[in-house]
Design a protein around this motif. Structure first.
Motif, PDB file in Angstrom:
ATOM      1  N   PHE A  91       0.816  -1.185  -0.124  1.00  0.00           N
ATOM      2  CA  PHE A  91      -0.021   0.009   0.039  1.00  0.00           C
ATOM      3  C   PHE A  91       0.874   1.267   0.022  1.00  0.00           C
ATOM      4  N   HIS A  92       0.386   2.194  -0.838  1.00  0.00           N
ATOM      5  CA  HIS A  92       1.221   3.544  -0.881  1.00  0.00           C
ATOM      6  C   HIS A  92       0.226   4.700  -0.877  1.00  0.00           C
ATOM      7  N   VAL A  93       0.671   5.799  -0.206  1.00  0.00           N
ATOM      8  CA  VAL A  93      -0.040   7.436  -0.452  1.00  0.00           C
ATOM      9  C   VAL A  93       0.749   7.620  -1.645  1.00  0.00           C
ATOM     10  N   ALA A  94      -0.258   7.739  -2.631  1.00  0.00           N
ATOM     11  CA  ALA A  94       0.385   8.238  -4.124  1.00  0.00           C
ATOM     12  C   ALA A  94      -0.672   9.006  -4.758  1.00  0.00           C
ATOM     13  N   ASP A  95      -0.242   9.792  -5.865  1.00  0.00           N
ATOM     14  CA  ASP A  95      -1.225  10.219  -6.646  1.00  0.00           C
ATOM     15  C   ASP A  95      -1.419   9.311  -7.696  1.00  0.00           C
ATOM     16  N   PHE A  96      -2.698   9.479  -8.246  1.00  0.00           N
ATOM     17  CA  PHE A  96      -3.151   8.586  -9.427  1.00  0.00           C
ATOM     18  C   PHE A  96      -2.321   8.747 -10.647  1.00  0.00           C
ATOM     19  N   SER A  97      -1.807  10.081 -10.951  1.00  0.00           N
ATOM     20  CA  SER A  97      -0.957  10.286 -11.938  1.00  0.00           C
ATOM     21  C   SER A  97       0.618   9.917 -12.109  1.00  0.00           C
ATOM     22  N   GLU A  98       0.725   9.318 -10.993  1.00  0.00           N
ATOM     23  CA  GLU A  98       2.313   8.918 -10.722  1.00  0.00           C
ATOM     24  C   GLU A  98       2.325   7.721  -9.877  1.00  0.00           C
ATOM     25  N   LEU A  99       2.101   6.699 -10.511  1.00  0.00           N
ATOM     26  CA  LEU A  99       1.900   5.235  -9.878  1.00  0.00           C
ATOM     27  C   LEU A  99       3.430   4.806  -9.553  1.00  0.00           C
ATOM     28  N   PRO A 100       3.691   4.532  -8.184  1.00  0.00           N
ATOM     29  CA  PRO A 100       4.821   3.932  -7.788  1.00  0.00           C
ATOM     30  C   PRO A 100       5.120   2.533  -7.976  1.00  0.00           C
ATOM     31  N   PHE A 101       5.242   2.208  -9.468  1.00  0.00           N
ATOM     32  CA  PHE A 101       5.363   0.971  -9.973  1.00  0.00           C
ATOM     33  C   PHE A 101       6.088   0.697 -10.964  1.00  0.00           C
ATOM     34  N   ALA A 102       6.695  -0.228 -11.359  1.00  0.00           N
ATOM     35  CA  ALA A 102       7.671  -0.585 -12.623  1.00  0.00           C
ATOM     36  C   ALA A 102       6.585  -0.698 -13.623  1.00  0.00           C
ATOM     37  N   ASP A 103       7.024  -0.569 -14.817  1.00  0.00           N
ATOM     38  CA  ASP A 103       6.523  -0.851 -16.313  1.00  0.00           C
ATOM     39  C   ASP A 103       5.853  -2.433 -16.144  1.00  0.00           C
ATOM     40  N   THR A 104       4.872  -2.803 -16.737  1.00  0.00           N
ATOM     41  CA  THR A 104       4.135  -4.005 -16.815  1.00  0.00           C
ATOM     42  C   THR A 104       4.487  -4.962 -15.603  1.00  0.00           C
ATOM     43  N   THR A 105       3.900  -4.362 -14.478  1.00  0.00           N
ATOM     44  CA  THR A 105       3.796  -5.090 -13.300  1.00  0.00           C
ATOM     45  C   THR A 105       2.441  -5.742 -13.071  1.00  0.00           C
ATOM     46  N   PHE A 106       1.314  -5.293 -13.500  1.00  0.00           N
ATOM     47  CA  PHE A 106       0.379  -6.034 -13.022  1.00  0.00           C
ATOM     48  C   PHE A 106      -0.530  -6.705 -14.068  1.00  0.00           C
ATOM     49  N   ASP A 107      -1.417  -7.594 -13.656  1.00  0.00           N
ATOM     50  CA  ASP A 107      -2.303  -8.322 -14.465  1.00  0.00           C
ATOM     51  C   ASP A 107      -3.630  -7.539 -14.712  1.00  0.00           C
ATOM     52  N   LEU A 108      -3.980  -7.093 -13.675  1.00  0.00           N
ATOM     53  CA  LEU A 108      -5.426  -6.509 -13.500  1.00  0.00           C
ATOM     54  C   LEU A 108      -5.172  -5.052 -12.726  1.00  0.00           C
ATOM     55  N   VAL A 109      -5.993  -4.261 -13.213  1.00  0.00           N
ATOM     56  CA  VAL A 109      -5.950  -2.921 -12.354  1.00  0.00           C
ATOM     57  C   VAL A 109      -7.373  -2.442 -12.180  1.00  0.00           C
ATOM     58  N   VAL A 110      -7.826  -2.152 -11.109  1.00  0.00           N
ATOM     59  CA  VAL A 110      -9.323  -1.686 -10.529  1.00  0.00           C
ATOM     60  C   VAL A 110      -9.423  -0.206 -10.304  1.00  0.00           C
ATOM     61  N   ASP A 111     -10.222   0.466 -10.960  1.00  0.00           N
ATOM     62  CA  ASP A 111     -10.791   1.613 -10.584  1.00  0.00           C
ATOM     63  C   ASP A 111     -12.259   1.839 -10.360  1.00  0.00           C
ATOM     64  N   ARG A 112     -12.605   1.740  -8.931  1.00  0.00           N
ATOM     65  CA  ARG A 112     -14.112   1.479  -8.722  1.00  0.00           C
ATOM     66  C   ARG A 112     -14.302   3.110  -8.150  1.00  0.00           C
ATOM     67  N   GLY A 113     -14.627   4.011  -9.088  1.00  0.00           N
ATOM     68  CA  GLY A 113     -15.097   5.285  -8.673  1.00  0.00           C
ATOM     69  C   GLY A 113     -14.145   6.105  -8.244  1.00  0.00           C
ATOM     70  N   ALA A 114     -12.846   5.924  -8.447  1.00  0.00           N
ATOM     71  CA  ALA A 114     -11.735   6.760  -7.662  1.00  0.00           C
ATOM     72  C   ALA A 114     -11.382   7.994  -8.788  1.00  0.00           C
ATOM     73  N   LEU A 115     -11.088   7.256 -10.151  1.00  0.00           N
ATOM     74  CA  LEU A 115     -10.587   8.171 -10.974  1.00  0.00           C
ATOM     75  C   LEU A 115     -11.493   9.153 -11.618  1.00  0.00           C
ATOM     76  N   THR A 116     -12.885   9.133 -11.434  1.00  0.00           N
ATOM     77  CA  THR A 116     -13.764  10.115 -11.649  1.00  0.00           C
ATOM     78  C   THR A 116     -13.839  11.101 -10.820  1.00  0.00           C
ATOM     79  N   CYS A 117     -12.945  11.237  -9.847  1.00  0.00           N
ATOM     80  CA  CYS A 117     -12.863  12.079  -8.741  1.00  0.00           C
ATOM     81  C   CYS A 117     -11.834  13.059  -9.043  1.00  0.00           C
ATOM     82  N   VAL A 118     -11.100  13.059 -10.060  1.00  0.00           N
ATOM     83  CA  VAL A 118     -10.004  14.005 -10.759  1.00  0.00           C
ATOM     84  C   VAL A 118     -10.353  14.747 -11.901  1.00  0.00           C
ATOM     85  N   GLY A 119     -10.101  16.054 -12.208  1.00  0.00           N
ATOM     86  CA  GLY A 119      -9.959  16.709 -13.553  1.00  0.00           C
ATOM     87  C   GLY A 119      -9.589  16.032 -14.708  1.00  0.00           C
ATOM     88  N   THR A 120      -9.857  16.432 -15.781  1.00  0.00           N
ATOM     89  CA  THR A 120      -9.549  15.714 -17.081  1.00  0.00           C
ATOM     90  C   THR A 120      -7.974  15.560 -17.163  1.00  0.00           C
TER      91      THR A 120
END
Length: 228
Positions: A91-120
């Motif tokens: 778990f990390h405190v981080a900005d949605f637009s600066e993910l603290p992970f390496a390229d091609t790390t994850f098989d699945l990413v979930v956004d459940r009503g979070a990215l809708t809370c930031v501007g375009t």
């Protein structure tokens, strides 16, 4: 400092917490996790994980999980819950637009009503970051609010496409919301993505005065190579 609305830190700092996973997330994980691989080798990231209820479910099912949120109190609650249950989570405190992970790390990413809370502009960077950390063939569940939502007309247009000062509908007290149209979704997920499914859910309040609750449930797969 993150781009997340401070209203969420205020909520989590005063005891707000999710306990159970959302059914759409459960369905997404079971339907789209890679087949033929041990669950301990399948990695799942949630962007805007809150207190970790969705990842708690996935970890209990044997998946490797990670989560970010802009609220330090939310991340603290997620870490505490995982520790109490003897579960592993990154778990990390981080900005949605600066993910603290390496390229091609994850098989699945979930956004459940979070990215809708930031501007375009932040949302566009966040989606690029999600694509970066997904493996080729990895899949995203993207769940923004739709532009037929009654709360859209109950607020005013603020900076960067956000609707602010929402005074009606089902979305009062949650800060700014970026409501999304079908046209925008299809534009955003053209290059570098393949859309696997796109659903709009609308619920009409027939008893009170909340009007229409509208949200999108888009599932997209990261294509091979870089978008042009």
């Amino acid at each position: 400092m993150t781009n997340n609305d401070p209203v969420w830190e205020q909520k989590y700092a005063t005891g707000h917490a999710e306990r159970w996973p959302w059914d759409m997330v459960v369905s997404f994980v079971f339907r789209h996790a890679p087949r033929g691989r041990p669950r301990a080798e399948v990695r799942i990231l949630e962007v805007g994980c809150g207190s970790g209820s969705n990842l708690w479910f996935a970890a209990h099912e044997g998946f490797r999980v990670a989560g970010i949120d802009g609220s330090a109190s939310a991340i603290g609650a997620a870490r505490a819950r995982f520790a109490a249950d003897g579960l592993d989570g990154d778990f990390h405190v981080a900005d949605f637009s600066e993910l603290p992970f390496a390229d091609t790390t994850f098989d699945l990413v979930v956004d459940r009503g979070a990215l809708t809370c930031v501007g375009t502009s932040v949302l566009m960077r966040a989606l690029a970051e999600v694509r970066r950390v997904l493996k080729p063939g990895g899949r995203l569940l993207f769940n923004p609010y739709g532009d037929s939502h009654s709360s859209l007309d109950a607020g005013r247009l603020g900076a960067d496409g956000l609707t602010v000062d929402i005074a009606g509908g089902t979305l009062t007290g949650v800060g700014g919301i970026r409501f999304t149209s079908r046209r925008e979704l299809l534009e955003w997920f053209t290059e570098g993505w393949q859309v696997l499914s796109l659903q709009r859910l609308e619920l009409t309040d027939m008893h009170g005065d909340a009007g229409i609750h509208a949200e999108w449930r888009l599932i997209a797969e990261r294509c091979e190579g870089d978008p042009r």
